[in-house]
Write a protein that holds these residues in place. Structure first.
Motif, PDB file in Angstrom:
ATOM      1  N   ASN A 172       0.957  -1.367  -0.024  1.00  0.00           N
ATOM      2  CA  ASN A 172       0.041   0.057  -0.039  1.00  0.00           C
ATOM      3  C   ASN A 172       0.539   1.398  -0.031  1.00  0.00           C
ATOM      4  OD1 ASN A 172      -1.702   2.066   0.344  1.00  0.00           O
ATOM      5  ND2 ASN A 172      -2.844   1.138   2.171  1.00  0.00           N
ATOM      6  N   THR A 217       1.864  -6.620   7.967  1.00  0.00           N
ATOM      7  CA  THR A 217       0.929  -7.646   6.803  1.00  0.00           C
ATOM      8  C   THR A 217      -0.108  -8.486   7.686  1.00  0.00           C
ATOM      9  OG1 THR A 217       1.607  -9.123   5.179  1.00  0.00           O
ATOM     10  CG2 THR A 217       2.793  -9.464   7.059  1.00  0.00           C
ATOM     11  N   TRP A 283      -6.685  -4.506   4.580  1.00  0.00           N
ATOM     12  CA  TRP A 283      -5.787  -4.181   3.631  1.00  0.00           C
ATOM     13  C   TRP A 283      -6.694  -2.998   2.799  1.00  0.00           C
ATOM     14  CZ3 TRP A 283      -1.741  -3.533   0.467  1.00  0.00           C
ATOM     15  CH2 TRP A 283      -1.774  -3.758  -0.937  1.00  0.00           C
ATOM     16  N   PHE A 291       0.229  -7.082   1.247  1.00  0.00           N
ATOM     17  CA  PHE A 291      -0.792  -8.061   1.257  1.00  0.00           C
ATOM     18  C   PHE A 291      -0.477  -8.733  -0.358  1.00  0.00           C
ATOM     19  CE2 PHE A 291      -5.225  -9.523   1.340  1.00  0.00           C
ATOM     20  CZ  PHE A 291      -5.373 -10.119   2.523  1.00  0.00           C
TER      21      PHE A 291
END
Lengths: 470, 317
Positions: A172, A217, A283, A291
């Protein structure tokens, strides 16, 4: 009197079982509603049985219309729900109503070939067509009937790829920006240590309320651990597919490292929060740094990114490896298009399978719909990656998906064996290692190996028996 | 006077007449036989085609090595030998038996609800409808909804529990709670059906019995125990038998809510295991042997129930 009671009981049980078997409650489906899946009788009639989304349907309807016009064929399309497809196809096979053309999973090839259900397509498809498909896309359906070997270049192939599905890894960008971290490279994989360092930096209580708000994560062991195990040089099975190799130190080390991400390092949401759906939601809510990202997620993720780029903005990277310079890999899936061995119009059916697999317009539609990467190498590596993919909203590092399709992708363990039961067995009890830590990875693997080996041996015995039975 | 023998009555019933009559009778009977045969043939053919043939086929398939695709190879009782040595068969059987805990709980709740709904309370039609909605809803859809409801973080169930300060478990991911979670859902789904049957039974109990008991000084609990319970026993018996048969076939909710058999295989039912063996692992012959063993177990339980029911049978003159 006793006999009457026994008869009454037997009739009750039989009646109830029969009624229950006839009833439809969702996943079972109703036999009476099933369409006729039999192959076409007339020289130009074909049936095509498949599963998929509306977008798949739209793409194929157009492709099939063009095929019909080009060849004069009449194709009847039979679409089923994804979760019922395998059961319905098996029922069609058992009832001798095999469609002319149908989807097939790579793991089913052996059983279908031994039972003479699917045709060898090698002689029907031009080498030039094969050369323009991803190697894995064809290798996934290669099978040597004599030795039982799978996926070997040069062996006969029994289906063409509808798609190839590279299971990539992503991060991200918004979260990296928030914590002022440098983006990972799309070319060089992170090492386990670098990954952990970043994951720790991403795990923070950003609002100071004493509760963690973001995590490094949140990986599901069943679907996300393969790349890390392989990244440490370990594997589930030997190359000849005859020995279970989970009891090696490399395997134990990688699995323990994976478990410790949550148990020791605390860089994943706690076990209670670690349901797949939860980490997936986290996520997408911008709470997780790394991810998995696969082509079938792209449409959702891109829409999310457009809506709120401050919270969620993603890209694709290679999976981490144990040491610098190690080769990275991840799993890749595929769905094939096969032809019935007993089709009355085998050649035309093979033509249709080829058309569906390689029709450029269909491929463009599916890729533009962000459903899959193209199966055609020349288009994927040329026009698509340069102009079409960026225009459609695929992420900047989409080339990583193509890299997986080209060389980094490996089939999930169990795909090459007659049945995947030995591999499925690996996950029974894995919670004790990754969720509650009541067992070390080494102990777990030492206990698992014999059980898995026994199931693998059984799989080979079953394969031999199926080969002999025909 | 001479005595003469009385004249013998001249019979008009000739041999030909008798023959014709027999012929007519035969014709009439033949027609009746044909109709009788036709009426009997329908269920007999149905029984042969839909019960005996599949059963015989299953028995044979269970004695073969068959992947459901190719030819069958006869292997005698090998599948049964393997079955009794298969630890996963026993685990799945245990899980299936465990799910039956929900049956008495569901029946008790249904009876309680039926008694409440049999009273003239405001909105009872509304409540009857509400309780029946899950019965007519798709099990697959319900399973997905409950999967969300059981979500550890965002699920309705834990949100509701948190109102009372209870921190709910991660239902479907916790080995200890996954089975109870599925039982709760099954009870909720079946409540309406049992309640409707109990409602009919409760309303059919003659008022005079309660009045007589009340005159004799029987309290509410005693009236329930000695009048209501025995009077609704045929319904209870029916529900227990059908629920055990239905419960032994639990599959859809497990396959949707815990597609890999739950944490540490804690939710895998026998039918789920059979389905996996048959369709995923290409062991149709072995799966059939397990299905037959399950069928026999259900038959034994049902026979025991029939016998127990017979022993406690009574009727009101």
């Amino acid at each position: 009197m006793r006999r009457k009671g026994l008869t009454a009981a037997a009739v009750t049980v039989a009646g109830a079982l029969l009624l229950a078997a006839c009833s439809s409650d969702g996943s079972g489906g109703s036999a009476s509603e099933d369409p006729d899946t039999s192959g076409g009788d007339s020289p130009n009639e074909l049936t095509f049985m498949y599963r998929g989304s509306d977008a798949d349907k739209a793409a194929y309807e157009t492709a099939i219309a063009a095929f019909e016009e080009e060849t004069g064929a009449e194709v009847t399309m039979i679409i089923t729900d994804a979760d019922q497809y395998a059961t319905k196809l098996q029922a069609a096979i058992a009832g001798n109503k095999v469609p002319d053309v149908f989807y097939v999973e790579p793991g089913r090839i052996q059983g279908y070939v031994y039972a003479d259900v699917i045709a060898d397509l090698t002689e029907y498809v031009d080498q030039s067509v094969v050369d323009n498909l991803w190697d894995f896309g064809v290798d996934a359906y290669r099978f040597d009937k004599e030795s039982g070997a799978r996926g070997q270049d040069g062996d006969p192939f029994y289906a063409l790829p509808k798609d190839v599905g590279p299971f990539g890894f992503g991060y991200n960008k918004a979260l990296f920006d928030k914590y002022d971290l440098e983006y990972p490279s799309a070319d060089e994989p992170l090492t386990f240590d670098q990954f952990l360092e970043l994951a720790k930096a991403l795990t923070q209580d950003s609002d100071g309320d004493g509760e963690l708000d973001t995590w490094g994560t949140g990986l599901n062991v069943t679907w996300n651990s393969q790349a890390f195990i392989w990244g440490n040089g370990a594997d589930w099975i030997s190359e000849d597919q005859k020995t279970v190799t989970v009891d090696t130190p490399e395997f134990a080390e990688a699995l323990q490292w994976f478990a410790d991400l949550g148990l020791v390092e605390g860089v994943t949401p706690s076990a209670e929060q670690a349901q797949t759906l939860d980490t997936y939601q986290r996520w997408m809510a911008g709470e997780i740094g790394f991810f998995p990202v696969a082509p079938w997620d792209i449409a959702t993720y891109t829409a999310l990114e457009e809506k709120d780029p401050e919270t969620f903005s993603y890209d694709v990277i290679p999976y981490p490896v144990a040491n610098e310079g190690d080769d990275w890999s991840t799993w890749i899936g595929s769905l094939g298009i096969a032809v019935s061995e007993n089709s009355a119009n085998k050649e035309l059916a093979a033509q249709l399978a080829t058309y569906l697999s390689t029709d450029l317009e269909a491929q463009k539609t599916l890729a533009a719909g962000m459903i899959q990467i193209p199966t055609l190498k020349d288009y994927a590596l040329g026009e698509w990656i340069e102009t079409d993919a960026p225009a459609a909203g695929w992420p900047e590092n989409t080339k990583v998906f193509l890299e997986i399709a080209e060389e980094k992708g490996r089939p999930l363990p169990g795909t090459w064996t007659y049945t995947p039961e030995w591999y499925d067995n690996f996950w029974i009890g894995i919670e004790n290692v990754v969720d509650n830590g009541s067992q070390t990875a080494a102990d777990y693997l030492a206990a698992k190996q014999p059980e898995m080996q026994s199931l693998l041996d059984q799989s080979w015995v079953s394969a031999d028996q199926a080969k002999a039975a025909g | 006077m001479s005595i003469t023998a009385p004249p013998t009555p001249q019979s008009t019933w000739t041999k030909e007449d008798a023959k014709a009559s027999r012929k007519a009778n035969r014709k009439l009977h033949r027609k009746e036989y044909i109709w009788a045969g036709a009426f009997m043939a329908a269920p007999v053919i149905g029984w042969l085609a839909f019960l005996l043939f599949p059963l015989a086929f299953s028995v044979y398939a269970s004695l073969t090595n068959w992947n459901g695709l190719g030819n069958m190879v006869f292997i005698g009782l090998d599948n049964y030998v393997m079955l009794f040595q298969d630890p996963y068969f026993w685990r799945a059987l245990w899980n299936t038996v465990f799910y039956m805990i929900g049956i008495p709980i569901g029946l008790a709740l249904s009876l309680g609800l039926a008694m409440a709904l049999s009273r003239r309370i405001p909105g009872r039609t509304f409540f009857r409808t509400v309780y029946y909605i899950p019965v007519i809803s798709s099990l697959a859809a319900i399973a997905i909804l409950w999967q969300w409801a059981y979500n550890g973080d965002f699920g309705l169930v834990n949100q509701f529990l948190s109102i009372f300060g209870i921190e709910g478990p991660n239902w479907l991911m916790d080995e200890n709670w996954a089975k109870p979670a599925l039982i709760i859902m099954a009870i909720w789904k079946g409540l309406g059906y049992s309640t409707i049957l109990y409602l009919a039974a409760v309303q059919a109990v003659p008022r005079s019995l309660y009045e007589a008991a009340a005159l004799d000084g029987a309290g509410g609990w005693r009236r329930f125990r000695t009048i209501t319970l025995p009077m609704v026993r045929p319904v209870t018996f029916f529900l227990v038998v059908t629920n055990i048969i239905g419960g032994s076939m639990i599959f859809t909710e497990i396959n949707i809510m815990t597609p890999t058999g739950g944490p540490n295989w804690s939710t895998a039912s026998l039918v789920w295991y059979i389905w996996n063996k048959a369709f995923k692992n290409l062991q149709m012959g072995y799966a059939t042997s397990m299905a037959l063993v399950l069928g026999i177990l259900v038959l034994i339980v049902t026979v025991i129930q029939f016998r127990m029911n017979k022993r406690n049978d009574f009727s009101i003159e």
